[in-house]
Scaffold this active site. Sequence first.
Site, mmCIF file in Angstrom:
data_model
loop_
_atom_site.group_PDB
_atom_site.id
_atom_site.type_symbol
_atom_site.label_atom_id
_atom_site.label_comp_id
_atom_site.label_asym_id
_atom_site.label_seq_id
_atom_site.Cartn_x
_atom_site.Cartn_y
_atom_site.Cartn_z
ATOM 1 N N ASP A 18 0.819 -1.203 0.000
ATOM 2 C CA ASP A 18 0.000 0.000 0.000
ATOM 3 C C ASP A 18 0.856 1.257 0.000
ATOM 4 O O ASP A 18 1.812 1.361 0.770
ATOM 5 C CB ASP A 18 -0.914 -0.007 1.227
ATOM 6 C CG ASP A 18 -2.058 0.973 1.111
ATOM 7 O OD1 ASP A 18 -2.407 1.364 -0.028
ATOM 8 O OD2 ASP A 18 -2.614 1.356 2.143
ATOM 9 N N HIS A 112 -8.069 9.858 4.844
ATOM 10 C CA HIS A 112 -7.313 8.942 5.688
ATOM 11 C C HIS A 112 -7.399 9.395 7.139
ATOM 12 O O HIS A 112 -7.560 10.588 7.419
ATOM 13 C CB HIS A 112 -5.831 8.931 5.269
ATOM 14 C CG HIS A 112 -5.596 8.306 3.936
ATOM 15 N ND1 HIS A 112 -5.331 6.971 3.775
ATOM 16 C CD2 HIS A 112 -5.588 8.838 2.694
ATOM 17 C CE1 HIS A 112 -5.164 6.704 2.497
ATOM 18 N NE2 HIS A 112 -5.318 7.827 1.816
ATOM 19 N N ASN A 162 -10.314 0.358 1.783
ATOM 20 C CA ASN A 162 -9.204 0.346 2.730
ATOM 21 C C ASN A 162 -9.699 0.849 4.082
ATOM 22 O O ASN A 162 -10.282 1.927 4.160
ATOM 23 C CB ASN A 162 -8.063 1.243 2.242
ATOM 24 C CG ASN A 162 -7.319 0.648 1.062
ATOM 25 O OD1 ASN A 162 -7.783 -0.278 0.419
ATOM 26 N ND2 ASN A 162 -6.169 1.195 0.787
#
Length: 183
Positions: A18, A112, A162
């Site tokens: 990743d 994120h 994710n």
Amino acid sequence: MLHDFAIKASVPVAFILDHSATFEDAVKGIHAGFHTIMVDRSSLPYEENVAQVKELVKIAHAAGVGVEAELGHVGENYAVDGIAALTQPDEAVRYVKETGVDCLAVAIGSAHGVYKGEPKLRLDLLKELAEKVPVPLVLHGGSGTGDENLATACRLGISKVNVANDLFRGAYNKIQEVGMEGN
């Protein structure tokens, strides 16, 4: 160790490197046996992003390794990144054609890390991307996005989500719970 677990698993297992930050990291990932490398050049200008990803796609595909890339930008500051640098559908189609990537991480309003405020995914944008982009779509920043948002995103075209922050937080909480934090 992970390879051994994968062989014994009752379902198919893939290893994905990743966010390989450098060319060297991506190549090391290919040599290490990852099935896919995620090449994130989303902070670069479009042409540089394309050039770097296209080169790594050539190398990865020659070794039988898939490539995921990101267009638009999924950052860590939700107040800004959740509304700025979203993936544009026509540009995404062009990007996939120019780079040859196998899947594309798209920016549709996620971020994120830990959200400050409630995430608001641009599901209208996702629907348009899914209709136009000819490769599987990926959602980065799935942690904290909410089960309903994730389910809807998957119904509308997201193939991979994710959720690293949720996994890290769960592991850390368990470490604290069993008293291993200082070890």
